[in-house]
Motif scaffolding. Structure first.
Motif: not given
Length: 134
Positions: A1-7, A23-24, A31-33
């Protein structure tokens, strides 16, 4: 599972940058976060709310990401991720308010509590309560 980030930006008593995670959070994306938050800080963000409503899993690398985010929001250099648990020393005052959390699911809340990292954050039950309190 990936991680989606919304700002999103919210105008409360003070401007708040909300980073919602879906997500996870693990070794494949922590590191992307951290880099996303670095860019927000460089762009002027000073109050950060991390919305954990849809974060279903957080690995130990997620704890390193949260710690790094606090350091970034305090104008400090994040620790080297290769340092592992030793990088999570108490070099930041407990209960700092520049980075706050809201709505962690039970499993994520347990990880924060078992590692003691929950003491680093003000944790709110939901997003609306958090924004009103910032």
């Amino acid at each position: 599972m990936s991680l989606e980030t919304t700002v999103t930006q919210v105008d409360g008593r003070v401007p708040v940058t909300v980073v919602s995670l879906d997500g996870e959070l693990d070794a494949s994306n922590f590191e992307q976060l951290t880099e996303t938050v670095r860019q927000l800080y460089d762009g002027g963000a000073r109050q950060l709310l991390i919305d954990l409503t849809d974060l279903r899993f957080m690995a130990s690398s997620g704890l390193v990401a949260l710690h790094s985010i606090v350091r970034i929001m305090h104008g400090q250099t994040p620790p080297d991720p290769e340092a592992g648990w030793s990088s999570l020393n108490a070099d930041i005052r407990p209960g700092q308010t520049e980075v706050q959390l809201c709505a962690p699911q039970a499993g994520v809340a347990r990880v924060l509590a078992r590692t003691g990292l929950d003491r680093l954050f003000v944790v709110h039950p939901d997003r609306d309560t958090a924004i009103a309190a910032v």
